[in-house]
Every structure is written in structure tokens, then in C-alpha cells.
Motif scaffolding. Structure first.
Motif, PDB file in Angstrom:
ATOM      1  N   UNK A 405       0.821  -1.210   0.000  1.00  0.00           N
ATOM      2  CA  UNK A 405       0.000   0.000   0.000  1.00  0.00           C
ATOM      3  C   UNK A 405       0.854   1.259   0.000  1.00  0.00           C
ATOM      4  N   UNK A 406       1.963   1.231   0.740  1.00  0.00           N
ATOM      5  CA  UNK A 406       2.866   2.378   0.747  1.00  0.00           C
ATOM      6  C   UNK A 406       3.414   2.633  -0.662  1.00  0.00           C
ATOM      7  N   UNK A 407       3.757   1.562  -1.366  1.00  0.00           N
ATOM      8  CA  UNK A 407       4.264   1.715  -2.720  1.00  0.00           C
ATOM      9  C   UNK A 407       3.224   2.267  -3.667  1.00  0.00           C
ATOM     10  N   UNK A 408       2.016   1.726  -3.590  1.00  0.00           N
ATOM     11  CA  UNK A 408       0.953   2.188  -4.474  1.00  0.00           C
ATOM     12  C   UNK A 408       0.583   3.641  -4.204  1.00  0.00           C
ATOM     13  N   UNK A 409       0.691   4.068  -2.960  1.00  0.00           N
ATOM     14  CA  UNK A 409       0.305   5.434  -2.610  1.00  0.00           C
ATOM     15  C   UNK A 409       1.407   6.443  -2.902  1.00  0.00           C
ATOM     16  N   UNK A 410       2.655   6.096  -2.567  1.00  0.00           N
ATOM     17  CA  UNK A 410       3.730   7.088  -2.629  1.00  0.00           C
ATOM     18  C   UNK A 410       4.729   6.858  -3.769  1.00  0.00           C
ATOM     19  N   UNK A 411       4.627   5.713  -4.442  1.00  0.00           N
ATOM     20  CA  UNK A 411       5.463   5.461  -5.623  1.00  0.00           C
ATOM     21  C   UNK A 411       4.591   4.827  -6.703  1.00  0.00           C
ATOM     22  N   UNK A 412       3.495   5.503  -7.054  1.00  0.00           N
ATOM     23  CA  UNK A 412       2.491   4.876  -7.930  1.00  0.00           C
ATOM     24  C   UNK A 412       3.007   4.533  -9.316  1.00  0.00           C
ATOM     25  N   UNK A 413       3.936   5.323  -9.841  1.00  0.00           N
ATOM     26  CA  UNK A 413       4.482   5.009 -11.161  1.00  0.00           C
ATOM     27  C   UNK A 413       5.713   4.114 -11.082  1.00  0.00           C
ATOM     28  N   UNK A 414       6.148   3.817  -9.850  1.00  0.00           N
ATOM     29  CA  UNK A 414       7.282   2.923  -9.669  1.00  0.00           C
ATOM     30  C   UNK A 414       8.632   3.541  -9.939  1.00  0.00           C
ATOM     31  N   UNK A 415       8.709   4.869  -9.997  1.00  0.00           N
ATOM     32  CA  UNK A 415       9.988   5.517 -10.323  1.00  0.00           C
ATOM     33  C   UNK A 415      11.078   5.153  -9.325  1.00  0.00           C
ATOM     34  N   UNK A 416      10.735   5.114  -8.056  1.00  0.00           N
ATOM     35  CA  UNK A 416      11.727   4.817  -7.015  1.00  0.00           C
ATOM     36  C   UNK A 416      12.155   3.357  -7.081  1.00  0.00           C
ATOM     37  N   UNK A 417      11.189   2.453  -7.129  1.00  0.00           N
ATOM     38  CA  UNK A 417      11.519   1.024  -7.168  1.00  0.00           C
ATOM     39  C   UNK A 417      12.307   0.681  -8.420  1.00  0.00           C
ATOM     40  N   UNK A 418      11.910   1.202  -9.561  1.00  0.00           N
ATOM     41  CA  UNK A 418      12.623   0.886 -10.808  1.00  0.00           C
ATOM     42  C   UNK A 418      14.068   1.395 -10.770  1.00  0.00           C
ATOM     43  N   UNK A 419      14.292   2.513 -10.103  1.00  0.00           N
ATOM     44  CA  UNK A 419      15.654   3.038 -10.040  1.00  0.00           C
ATOM     45  C   UNK A 419      16.572   2.131  -9.238  1.00  0.00           C
ATOM     46  N   UNK A 420      16.100   1.659  -8.092  1.00  0.00           N
ATOM     47  CA  UNK A 420      16.973   0.918  -7.190  1.00  0.00           C
ATOM     48  C   UNK A 420      16.864  -0.593  -7.339  1.00  0.00           C
ATOM     49  N   UNK A 421      15.836  -1.069  -8.041  1.00  0.00           N
ATOM     50  CA  UNK A 421      15.700  -2.503  -8.329  1.00  0.00           C
ATOM     51  C   UNK A 421      15.564  -2.678  -9.843  1.00  0.00           C
ATOM     52  N   UNK A 422      16.631  -2.541 -10.584  1.00  0.00           N
ATOM     53  CA  UNK A 422      16.532  -2.617 -12.046  1.00  0.00           C
ATOM     54  C   UNK A 422      16.006  -3.965 -12.539  1.00  0.00           C
ATOM     55  N   UNK A 423      16.108  -5.000 -11.735  1.00  0.00           N
ATOM     56  CA  UNK A 423      15.593  -6.302 -12.153  1.00  0.00           C
ATOM     57  C   UNK A 423      14.070  -6.312 -12.255  1.00  0.00           C
ATOM     58  N   UNK A 424      13.420  -5.282 -11.672  1.00  0.00           N
ATOM     59  CA  UNK A 424      11.964  -5.181 -11.754  1.00  0.00           C
ATOM     60  C   UNK A 424      11.508  -4.135 -12.777  1.00  0.00           C
ATOM     61  N   UNK A 425      12.427  -3.536 -13.497  1.00  0.00           N
ATOM     62  CA  UNK A 425      12.093  -2.402 -14.358  1.00  0.00           C
ATOM     63  C   UNK A 425      11.071  -2.746 -15.433  1.00  0.00           C
ATOM     64  N   UNK A 426      11.035  -3.995 -15.871  1.00  0.00           N
ATOM     65  CA  UNK A 426      10.130  -4.365 -16.959  1.00  0.00           C
ATOM     66  C   UNK A 426       8.713  -4.671 -16.491  1.00  0.00           C
ATOM     67  N   UNK A 427       8.494  -4.712 -15.193  1.00  0.00           N
ATOM     68  CA  UNK A 427       7.174  -5.091 -14.682  1.00  0.00           C
ATOM     69  C   UNK A 427       6.164  -3.958 -14.846  1.00  0.00           C
ATOM     70  N   UNK A 428       4.922  -4.285 -15.176  1.00  0.00           N
ATOM     71  CA  UNK A 428       3.874  -3.256 -15.194  1.00  0.00           C
ATOM     72  C   UNK A 428       3.669  -2.684 -13.797  1.00  0.00           C
ATOM     73  N   UNK A 429       3.245  -1.431 -13.718  1.00  0.00           N
ATOM     74  CA  UNK A 429       3.043  -0.779 -12.427  1.00  0.00           C
ATOM     75  C   UNK A 429       2.065  -1.548 -11.553  1.00  0.00           C
TER      76      UNK A 429
END
Length: 489
Positions: A405-429
Motif C-alpha cells: 500500500x505504501x508503494x501504491x500510494x507514494x510510488x504509484x508510477x514505480x519511479x523509485x523502485x525501478x531506479x533501485x531494483x533494475x531487475x523489476x524495471x520491466x514489470x507493469x506498475x
């Protein structure tokens, strides 16, 4: 010729430096001194990331002093013995320094002040690191506050602070006492893991002032809106500069006032940010009044909490950012690579360690201490006890941050996660914050396989939350807490 020593510690700046300012006015010659004595900070000697910062901050301070016709004298050893040696070598009649508020430092400084005065030397300390001295704010019954909001309201009655002091005129010296080279302190890592830190930061007063200017120009007024979004440039990133004293809270207040036409408390963004500076004040206040809290919970009943017994592998997964919860892991990898983590994510990773993994908060505090460039004993302690629910003004014991829920609320487009976890970059939001929910057809479309490219969750969130709350029920006997965020600066 009247000579004074100015003992630099974590006040590595020239502007708004009360001890340096007074010495320059009262004496004809001022000798700036830094004494490296990590043994006097034990068991809280600076961690690896903080030592890296200290090296470059000391180098920057010496450059700044030389530009003003002065020089930083670096020594190693016992602080009192070294000050006495320098007094003998220079004929100094006075020693000035700015106060720090950690328990061991307070005890040491009292001994040094008394000893130097017994030697016939002027020994004076001055306030510089905080807006409000911790012993000057008490409740009506003369006891210290345990809740932030009334504490901050009491502080505001004493604010705004005085204007920052300018850089003083520093007279040069024909003969400087001997000094050891900065490299002798061996602050830098022997194995070069620090490239990420060097890319992310500019230690020193110049870097601090540039960052303050940038923040006030681009993010201060929008701070209330964007401070919780780790993928946005919405926070100040001033905490390491504050910790090492490259910048004072008075300078921050003055800059916020300048950016808001003189009344920062009337601007929502500036007022919200200054309230977070208030949390820093509160952290030092709590540490001053309850000096045992770096190691022990303030609320003694939490010593009976049923922590997990065998947690070495789980702790390692958390430290390495391999928990299987993307926002948690992104934060831990940001920490490892840059020595810093976004405020919102600090609360999340702390909650996950304490409440989902049921690992003692002291383990998390020690890891932060070694890996954060802004590792501050007061803020680190308050933040971890706030999250664990065992300190003053603690988060309610039943509050468990939900990584999805924290991710969906505060990183909805995944910019933060995609930056620091490049292995997840291809996943849909839609799957980014909980990749285990992807349907069977999705791995082929994304070239991503859970368990091979990224780990399965190390704990079940719902079940671990239930276990954590069951443990809290066994020791529950508290009162509602004031909402806040102890990790911010």
C-alpha cells in the motif's frame, strides 16, 4: 599576543559558528583544532559511511580556513591531553567549543572544562547545533515532554532564532603547531565501495549551502505535498550536513524565512519542513533527558517483547535488500549505495524489520549507524524507538506499515523502485509492488521470473503482522501516541 584554541568537533563550518566567532573577537590569534578521538565516542564511534563523510568534510573545512588565512590543526589522541599539549605549544589562554548533546560527549566535556579551568585556562562552550537547548523547555510541572506536538509548541514560543553569525575575520599565524595529515586518521574505506557516496554527495560547508539554496528554490514550498514521495525530489537531503555541523539550524530557518518573504510559518511547505527540524530538536531533547535509550527501550515493558530467536538469515536479507518486498528492498539498496534513504522509506523498512520480521530494533539501529552518512545517535534512536512503539511519542504498537500500500500510494508510477531494483524495471506498475501476484502468462511477456530474478517474500505479510500484534498484546499497557515522523530531517 592573546591566543585561543577553537576545538572543532561536529561543527565543521565557518559561518554561524559561535565559538569561532567569539574567539576571533576576543583574541588576536585563533588556532582551529580538530582532535580525532573515536574511542571517546564508544560504543557509538562513527560508522563506515560517517567516517567517509568526515574525511571529506575535514578536507573542505581546511580549504575554507586556508582561504581565510587560517589552517586546521589535526591531532589524534585523548582530547584533554591533546588540548593541554596544544596549550603548552601555543601559549593559548583560552579554549572554546560548541556543545554536543550525546551522553558520553556531555560527560567528557564537563571533565575537560573543569580540568582546563583548574589549569587557569578559559574554557567555554556555546550553543550552535540546536535551536533550543534541551534543558530550557519543560512542562508546567518541571518534567520533560514526552510528546512532540506540545514540545514543539513550547519551542515556538522561543522562536524564531537569532540571525546567523557571519564568517569572522581570522588572523593568520606565523607559526602553526604540528599536525598530522588527514590521511593518517584512516577514515576512508580500504576497499573502494564508496563510489556511490561520492556520486551522491558534496561534503563540506560549500556543499551544504548549495543544497540549502537548491531546496529553498525548488522544493521548500511544495514540501508538504511531495515529502512522502521517494521518487520525487521533494525532501531537503540536508541531514548529513546538519549532523556534521556544516550547516546550522539557524541558517536553515533564515533561508526558509528569506524564501517565504520573512514568515516561514505562514507558508505550509516551509512550516511543515521547520516542524521536521523540530523533530530533530526533539530527538536531542529525548536523548538528553533519557540517555539510556540508544540501547534500551524507554518503555521498560518492551524488554519482554517476544522477538524472533533465530533471525540471522532474515536480518541478512533485510540488510541486502532481498526481502521480496520491492519498496523495502529499494530503500535498503539506496542506503547501501548512497549512504542515505528517503524518510518515508526509512519508516517502512524499520517497521518491516521490527514488526514483520520481529527482529529487535537495536539490530536495525546498528545497521543504520554503520551505513548512513547522516547517522545521528539522537535521531537514529528516536526513529527506531518510534517505529518499535517503545519510546516517547511512539507510533501506536498496532501500526504496521504495509509495503504494498505504501508503494501504491507514494510510488504509484514505480519511479523509485525501478531506479533501485533494475531487475523489476520491466514489470507493469500494477504488479511492481507485489510481483508475486503476476498471472502465469506475465513472466513470458516481461522476461521476469519470480524466484530467479527476484526473491519470493521472506515472510508472509498478513501472518507476520498477526504474530507481531500478538506479541504486542502481551505487553500492552500504554496510551495513544502523537502522530509524527521521527526519522525526518
Amino acid at each position: 599576543m592573546s591566543t585561543a584554541l577553537v576545538w572543532f568537533r561536529r561543527d565543521l563550518r565557518l559561518a554561524d559558528h559561535p565559538a569561532l566567532h567569539h574567539a576571533a573577537l576576543a583574541h588576536q590569534r585563533v588556532i582551529p583544532v580538530y582532535i580525532h578521538a573515536p574511542q571517546e565516542d564508544a560504543p557509538w564511534s562513527p560508522g563506515a559511511a560517517a567516517r567517509w563523510w568526515l574525511h571529506y568534510s575535514l578536507r573542505a573545512l581546511n580549504v575554507a580556513l586556508e582561504q581565510h588565512g587560517s589552517h586546521l590543526v589535526i591531532r589524534q589522541g585523548d582530547s584533554l591531553a591533546t588540548l593541554r599539549e596544544l596549550i603548552g605549544e601555543t601559549g593559548a589562554t583560552a579554549v572554546y567549543w560548541n556543545r554536543l548533546y550525546e551522553p558520553a560527549t556531555i560527560a567528557r566535556d564537563r571533565v575537560i572544562k573543569a580540568a582546563l579551568r583548574a589549569d587557569g585556562i578559559i574554557a567555554e562552550s556555546r550553543p550552535a547545533a540546536l535551536l533550543i537547548e534541551p534543558w530550557t523547555v519543560l512542562k508546567a510541572d518541571a518534567t520533560p515532554y514526552q510528546v512532540f506536538t506540545p514540545f514543539w509548541k513550547a519551542c515556538l514560543l522561543k522562536l524564531p532564532p537569532a540571525a546567523p553569525l557571519p564568517v569572522p575575520l581570522l588572523a593568520g599565524s606565523a607559526l602553526w603547531p604540528a599536525a598530522v595529515p588527514l590521511e593518517t586518521l584512516e577514515l576512508l574505506p580500504r576497499i573502494g565501495w564508496d563510489a556511490g557516496l561520492a556520486a551522491a554527495w558534496q561534503p563540506g560547508e560549500t556543499g551544504a549551502l548549495r543544497q540549502l539554496e537548491r531546496f529553498c528554490a525548488t522544493a521548500l514550498t511544495g514540501y508538504a505535498q511531495w515529502r512522502d514521495w521517494p521518487g520525487q525530489e521533494g525532501v531537503s537531503r540536508l541531514s548529513p550536513h546538519l549532523h556534521f555541523g556544516e550547516l546550522s539550524p539557524r541558517q536553515i530557518w533564515a533561508a526558509a524565512a528569506l524564501a517565504t518573504s520573512g514568515d516561514p510559518l505562514a507558508n505550509k511547505g516551509a512550516a511543515t519542513y521547520l516542524r521536521e527540524i523540530g523533530w530533530r530538536e526533539f530527538a536531542h531533547y529525548v536523548l538528553y533527558h533519557w540517555p539510556h535509550t540508544p540501547e534500551q527501550p524507554l518503555q521498560a515493558r518492551f524488554t519482554a517483547y517476544p522477538w524472533r530467536e533465530d533471525y540471522a538469515d532474515l536480518l541478512c536479507a533485510w540488510q541486502q535488500g532481498q526481502t521480496g518486498y520491492p519498496l523495502v528492498d529499494a530503500g535498503m539498496r539506496q542506503l547501501w549505495q548512497t549512504g542515505w534513504m528517503h524518510n518515508r522509506v526509512r519508516m517502512l523498512v524499520a517497521s518491516f524489520l521490527v514488526k514483520n520480521c520481529r527482529i529487535p530494533w537495536q539490530e536495525g539501529a546498528r545497521w543504520f549507524w554503520d551505513t548512513l552518512v547522516d547517522a545521528d545517535l539522537a535521531s537514529n534512536t528516536l526513529g527506531w524507538q518510534w517505529t518499535a512503539g517503545c519510546g516517547v511519542d511512539a507510533a501506536p504498537y498496532f501500526r504496521v506499515f504495509n509495503p504494498m500500500l505504501q508503494g501504491e500510494k507514494f510510488d504509484p508510477d514505480g519511479a523509485y523502485v525501478r531506479r533501485w531494483l533494475p531487475e523489476l524495471a520491466s514489470l507493469p506498475a500494477s504488479f511492481l509492488h507485489q510481483p508475486w501476484t503476476m498471472p502465469p502468462a506475465e513472466p513470458a511477456a516481461t522476461a521476469f521470473t519470480l524466484g530467479r530474478h527476484y526473491p519470493h517474500p521472506v515472510v508472509d505479510f498478513a501472518a507476520s503482522r498477526t504474530e507481531a500484534l500478538a506479541g504486542y498484546e502481551r505487553i500492552k499497557a500504554g496510551t495513544p501516541a502523537d502522530e509524527g515522523n521521527a526519522f525526518r530531517t
